[in-house]
Scaffold this active site. Structure first.
Site, PDB file in Angstrom:
ATOM      1  N   ASP A 236      -2.629  -1.944   9.248  1.00  0.00           N
ATOM      2  CA  ASP A 236      -2.965  -1.093   8.114  1.00  0.00           C
ATOM      3  C   ASP A 236      -4.135  -0.225   8.579  1.00  0.00           C
ATOM      4  O   ASP A 236      -4.827  -0.556   9.559  1.00  0.00           O
ATOM      5  CB  ASP A 236      -3.315  -1.919   6.870  1.00  0.00           C
TER       6      ASP A 236
HETATM    7  C1  BGC Z   1      -2.717   1.331   2.636  1.00  0.00           C
HETATM    8  C2  BGC Z   1      -1.320   1.381   3.232  1.00  0.00           C
HETATM    9  C3  BGC Z   1      -0.990   2.790   3.600  1.00  0.00           C
HETATM   10  C4  BGC Z   1      -2.034   3.309   4.587  1.00  0.00           C
HETATM   11  C5  BGC Z   1      -1.795   4.719   5.059  1.00  0.00           C
HETATM   12  C6  BGC Z   1      -3.747   2.011   3.518  1.00  0.00           C
HETATM   13  O1  BGC Z   1      -4.935   2.148   2.853  1.00  0.00           O
HETATM   14  O2  BGC Z   1      -3.092  -0.001   2.407  1.00  0.00           O
HETATM   15  O3  BGC Z   1      -0.393   0.851   2.328  1.00  0.00           O
HETATM   16  O4  BGC Z   1       0.300   2.868   4.121  1.00  0.00           O
HETATM   17  O5  BGC Z   1      -3.293   3.276   3.944  1.00  0.00           O
HETATM   18  O6  BGC Z   1      -2.042   5.639   4.062  1.00  0.00           O
END
Ligand code: BGC
Length: 731
Positions: A236
């Site tokens: 993530d």
């Molecule tokens: C989120 C993810 C997301 C990623 C990219 C993160 O803060 O938890 O679900 O895909 O950002 O935007």
């Protein structure tokens, strides 16, 4: 999982320099990795997310580029898709998402999110599917298959146990092994074994002391070890915290939120450690293999490169598809005296009260936000349906404080707002001359808005209230503090019911809310964030053009304290959260302990009635499947409709602690009025088991089990008892 020519991977690996390999395993932009042009290895382009393909960002700035060509189809949220209980529609949603992602030139779509909903307070519940692993599997698998048909990778997230937003980067999550195996893992395992997901995203939180994105236990022992996953694992954004750990872990790509891409843990810091022989280059090779395998699966490289499927976006077909999904996602919670559907012909004047009637939701929620090509609000849906022959009077009904006002309130004052403001507005004609504090100002506004709404409601024949939550509450990065409706909506609803007891209440939200007025309300309709055609679908349901067939994918508790997780105070801790409720999540707890929910798991009414005629269960332990459940149902009402037949299994003689029953299968059946049909469920031993900590495997023991079928977890229409003679173990 799709097989590829592994020789190509080895050839390319031999030709790549260490620097080139390093460029491929970390973000070289906020949503892409580095490319190796000389070998024809492109950069991997990623995009959120669950409700449509997110707009494009500057490569090195969290700033939308502001393109005019990145508006897209806005899909119903995962909670809405789950609410259809329709696997064909889940597949359709996946196809729309995959084709649009491909059309926008993306390789990976960061969806679906499949974390378990263990508390209604989790800010990202709207992005997730259910409290039940079987329903998660049933919905996630076709979504993934639909996406990947377009040579775009699904990226199932967030692995694992990312069920709260509070301190999401740093909270250590403690879960016993049985609960992980029975509740938290099955969705991910099915996404791999049955969905064949090409990629998977690690979670921000820690599990048993290790950050999920680099966890040896989670990624090493479980994912790559037991489950033999050979897909790509991405972190993530900002989920990696240590170079050596990341290098040694089974993570393949590090993504993050800062702009110094060369400083990422798996960039220059790793390069230096390999050059100085502190770490071996083999660690990087393992990651490159997984990345190249992903590229081959997507036909980005190799012989099939020229046959890569193309995509498109914003087509009429996609708009029709999301309308179809939205229609089946709406849940009729209550319909006393058959108040609904409303009759278009017999009404002249309708009062529509509540700001969710006109609120646009597609642009909120965190990473799930998108630029929708359009979004039909409920108010627009109603107006375009009623077409000028019915007068609609709209009132905002409740006041939403401005950002500035919110900032001047402390959190305690804000959380009390809905109660404080009731005193002023409900029934009292008190006016205040000295409105000085922000609380007073807001209360005063509430009163004005409410009085205006009451006046309008009084002079109209029909009243439709449209309220609920919005993405100030259903939002990434923050959990709700309670389950109440904000902006003093409860008081407004009570006051409206006082003068219009027959009014229709529509709630739009991503997670359950308390409904203290529900016993007095006659008609309650629930809709999730239902995509760009949400307003059209809602109107069709209200006026009977569509017969509602959505069912709740989660329990709606009366109050928060009815949930075991909250009784145990086991949600939202900052440093360490222990999932003390174990397997007793959602209906598993409510039904076992006989706690009456506001609306139970699987609940959803229709404008027609279904009768369950008979059920026959056949057991043959020497065949596969071992058990056949045949049943017959009939639409005995006056309209065509769809029934969600749910099958629960109950272990009657259990000696271990097991829920009173568990969902093991379901089918959605569309039946014309008067139509009768037969259907068959096939069950195997795995529908009867639980995870046994001592043998470290699932087990189904000999004994008696009850098969229950019905319309919800608490509306069981038929049941049969069967006997298993043998013991079964499986992983
Ligand atoms: C989120 C993810 C997301 C990623 C990219 C993160 O803060 O938890 O679900 O895909 O950002 O935007």
């Amino acid at each position: 999982m799709k097989k590829v020519n592994e020789e190509i991977i080895e050839q390319l690996l031999n030709e790549l320099s260490l620097e080139e390999k390093i460029s491929m395993i970390h973000g070289n932009g906020l949503f892409c990795t580095g490319e190796v042009e000389r070998l024809g290895i492109p950069s991997l382009k990623m995009a959120d997310g669950p409700m449509g393909v997110r707009n494009d960002f500057e490569n090195a700035q969290w700033k939308t580029i502001g393109l005019s060509d990145d508006f897209v189809t806005y899909l119903p949220s995962n909670s809405a898709i789950a609410s259809t209980w329709n696997q064909d529609l889940a597949y359709l949603a996946g196809q729309v998402l995959g084709e649009e992602a491909r059309g926008r030139g993306k390789d990976i779509i960061l969806a679906p999110g499949i974390n378990i909903k263990r508390s209604p307070l989790c800010g990202r519940n709207f992005e997730y599917i259910s409290e039940d692993p079987k329903l998660i599997e049933a919905i996630a698998v076709p979504i993934i298959q639909g996406i990947q048909e377009f040579d775009v990778a699904a990226c199932v997230k967030h692995f694992a146990a990312n069920s709260q937003e509070t301190e999401r980067l740093w909270v250590d999550t403690l879960i016993d092994e049985r609960s992980l195996r029975e509740i938290y893992y099955p969705g991910f395992k099915a996404a791999i074994d049955k969905g064949g997901t090409y990629s998977l995203m690690g979670a921000y939180n820690l599990l048993r002391g290790e950050h999920c994105c680099t966890s040896q236990y989670l990624l090493g022992d479980i994912l790559r070890g037991e489950w033999e996953y050979d897909g790509m694992v991405v972190s993530d954004w900002g989920g990696v915290h240590d170079t050596a750990l990341a290098a040694k872990s089974e993570l393949d790509i590090e993504m993050s939120v800062t702009y110094e891409f060369d400083d990422y843990f798996m960039a220059n810091p790793l390069l230096l450690k390999i050059q100085s022989k502190e770490l071996s280059e083999e660690l990087v090779d393992k990651k490159i293999r997984n990345i190249l395998r992903l590229m081959l699966r997507l036909n980005m490289i190799g012989d099939q490169k020229h046959n890569r499927v193309s995509g498109t976006y914003n087509t009429k077909e996609h708009q029709e598809a999301v309308l179809e999904i939205a229609r089946e996602s709406i849940v009729l919670l209550k319909n006393e005296e058959q108040l609904l559907p409303l009759e278009k012909e017999s009404v002249k004047k309708i009062a529509v009260i509540g700001q969710n009637a006109e609120r646009i939701h597609s642009n909120g929620g965190g990473s799930a936000e998108i630029k929708a090509l359009y979004e039909i609000s409920p108010l627009m849906g109603l107006k375009k349906f009623l077409g000028g022959n019915v007068a609609i009077e709209y009132a905002k009904g409740y006041y939403i404080p401005t950002e500035e006002e919110k900032n001047t309130l402390n959190w305690q004052a804000s959380s009390l707002l809905s109660k404080d403001s009731s005193g002023l507005a409900c029934g009292s004609n008190e006016t205040r001359d000295n409105i000085t504090s922000p609380e007073d100002k807001i209360s005063h506004q509430q009163k004005l808005y409410r009085n205006n709404a009451l006046e309008i409601a009084a002079r109209c024949e029909q009243v439709i209230f449209i309220g609920g939550l919005n993405h100030d509450f259903d939002v990434e990065g923050q959990d709700r503090v309670d389950m109440q409706l904000p902006y003093a909506q409860d008081q407004l609803i009570e006051a409206l019911l006082e003068i219009k007891p027959d009014m229709t209440i529509v709630l739009i939200a991503g997670s359950p809310v308390e409904m203290p007025w529900s016993s007095r309300a006659k008609a309650i309709v629930w809709t999730w964030y239902a995509g760009m055609e949400g307003g059209t679908a809602l109107t069709e349901v209200l006026f009977g053009k569509t017969n509602p067939s959505g069912h709740l994918p989660e329990t709606f508790p009366v109050r928060l304290m009815d949930l075991l997780v909250h009784q145990l105070d086991a949600f939202g801790q900052k440093d360490r959260v222990t999932y003390e409720e174990g397997i007793n999540v959602g209906y598993r707890h409510f039904d076992t302990k006989k706690i009456e929910p506001a609306f139970c798991f699987g609940h959803g009414l229709s404008y027609t009635e279904f009768e369950y005629l008979y059920m026959v269960t056949t057991v043959n332990e020497d065949s596969a499947p071992m058990i056949l459940v045949d049943l017959s149902i009939m639409n005995v009402g006056d309209t065509d409709g769809a029934c969600v037949v749910q099958l629960y299994v109950s272990d009657i003689e259990t000696k271990v602690d097991r829920p009173v029953h568990e969902l093991r299968a379901f089918k959605k059946v569309h039946l014309s009025r008067g139509q009768k049909t037969t259907l068959q469920f096939e069950l195997d031993y795995d529908a009867f088991g639980y995870f046994d900590e001592s043998s470290k495997s699932f087990v189904a023991l000999p004994g008696q089990y009850r098969i229950e079928v019905g319309n919800s977890s608490r509306d069981i229409r038929l049941s049969n008892v069967l006997t298993l003679k043998n013991t079964y173990y499986w992983k």
